[in-house]
Design a protein around this motif. Structure first.
Motif, PDB file in Angstrom:
ATOM      1  N   SER A  94       0.836  -1.203   0.096  1.00 26.22           N
ATOM      2  CA  SER A  94      -0.061   0.130  -0.002  1.00 26.22           C
ATOM      3  C   SER A  94       0.783   1.216   0.165  1.00 26.22           C
ATOM      4  N   THR A 121      -0.498   8.546   1.760  1.00 28.68           N
ATOM      5  CA  THR A 121      -1.984   8.769   1.511  1.00 28.68           C
ATOM      6  C   THR A 121      -2.501  10.104   2.386  1.00 28.68           C
ATOM      7  N   PRO A 159     -11.276   6.081  -0.533  1.00 28.54           N
ATOM      8  CA  PRO A 159      -9.956   5.307  -0.201  1.00 28.54           C
ATOM      9  C   PRO A 159     -10.619   3.621  -0.034  1.00 28.54           C
ATOM     10  N   ASP A 182     -10.097   5.777   9.098  1.00 29.78           N
ATOM     11  CA  ASP A 182     -10.077   6.800   7.914  1.00 29.78           C
ATOM     12  C   ASP A 182     -10.540   8.267   8.440  1.00 29.78           C
TER      13      ASP A 182
END
Length: 296
Positions: free
Chosen positions: A124, A130, A149, A215
């Motif tokens: 990842s 990210t 995401p 998240d």
């Protein structure tokens, strides 16, 4: 009438051991769920001393009353449902758009694309890259930072691709002879035959989004955008009920008692949507995929 064949001693012993183990495993799975249910409306003091293990003790619904009267929890509920629905819609569309072309043998470079997708199963981008990407895209503190995401992953694409590869080639050939375009074929034939895999994709997307909080914890700042699981995390881990759940309680002991009630109650409330959704999708898992699609 045929007489029932008597079991041998070995077969009888096997059945006894087998059923005993299955019942034991079933109880191991169901009892923690049952305990949370009865503890959610039992006196927390009785729960802490071990009096509550089979039937509720000193029944009280104060925890549920405070949960259902708290605006923050209802806001979290609304946000979680919104995130789950959008993730299911976007994720299902993206998974089908990626999986169906990859299932076609005439797609040029499909092996390369499959390797490209498979790499994401092992590697990842990492949290910091990210996070920086979300900042560059101006998605911070927006619902899209939570939805996009987790909308789709390579595992779902591979499952859908395998399913599409099993669709009868005769249907596509017949549709092509009749002048059916690829888009029309997908809409009129592929999607109606793909209800089981669509149900799987939707359920995966909803469960993944409904149970996720990380998240939201990283990308969201406004409490009005928090999903229910982030509010639940604050109650269970940080011991900080949101809103006005315990603001009117003066003593520390009584506040702790109410917090314990709220913990169990919120777990039940948070799990209800998935428990309601699953029976509607479960039948597609066992439904025949090609029933009536090809007449011999």
């Amino acid at each position: 009438m045929f007489a029932r064949k008597r079991q041998s001693t070995g077969d009888l012993a096997f059945d006894i051991v087998n059923y005993t183990l299955l019942i034991g495993f079933t109880l191991m799975i169901l009892y923690p769920l049952y305990f949370i249910v009865i503890a959610s409306f039992s006196d927390p003091n009785r729960v802490n001393v071990g009096d509550v293990w089979l039937i509720p003790q000193s029944i009280t619904f104060e925890g549920y009353e405070r949960i259902f009267s708290d605006g923050a929890i209802w806001t979290g509920y609304r946000n979680s449902i919104l995130y789950a629905v959008l993730t299911a819609l976007i994720g299902t569309a993206l998974a089908i758009m990626a999986a169906y072309p990859l299932s076609r043998r005439d797609l040029l470079g499909r092996n390369f694309f499959m390797i490209f997708f498979a790499i994401t199963l092992f590697f990842s981008g990492g949290l910091i890259p990210t996070y920086l990407l979300m900042m560059k895209l101006n998605l911070m503190n927006t619902i899209w930072a939570v939805i996009l995401p987790s909308a789709v992953d390579a595992f779902v694409i591979i499952i859908a691709r395998t399913f599409f590869q099993g669709l009868p080639e005769e249907i596509r050939e017949a549709a092509s002879i009749d002048g059916c375009t690829n888009l029309r074929y997908i809409w009129s034939f592929v999607l109606p035959l793909s209800k089981p895999i669509i149900a799987v994709i939707v359920l995966f997307a909803v469960v993944r989004q409904w149970n996720g909080f990380f998240d939201a914890l990283i990308y969201l700042e406004d409490a009005d955008k928090y999903p229910l699981q982030l509010i639940l995390r604050n109650i269970l881990i940080e011991n900080q009920p949101s809103g006005n759940l315990v603001d009117d309680i003066q003593t520390a002991a009584e506040k702790q008692r109410i917090v314990e009630l709220i913990k169990y109650g919120v777990i039940i409330v948070a799990a209800l949507p998935l428990l309601i959704l699953y029976p509607f999708l479960q039948r597609y898992f066992v439904q025949g995929v090609f029933i009536g699609s090809v007449k011999g």
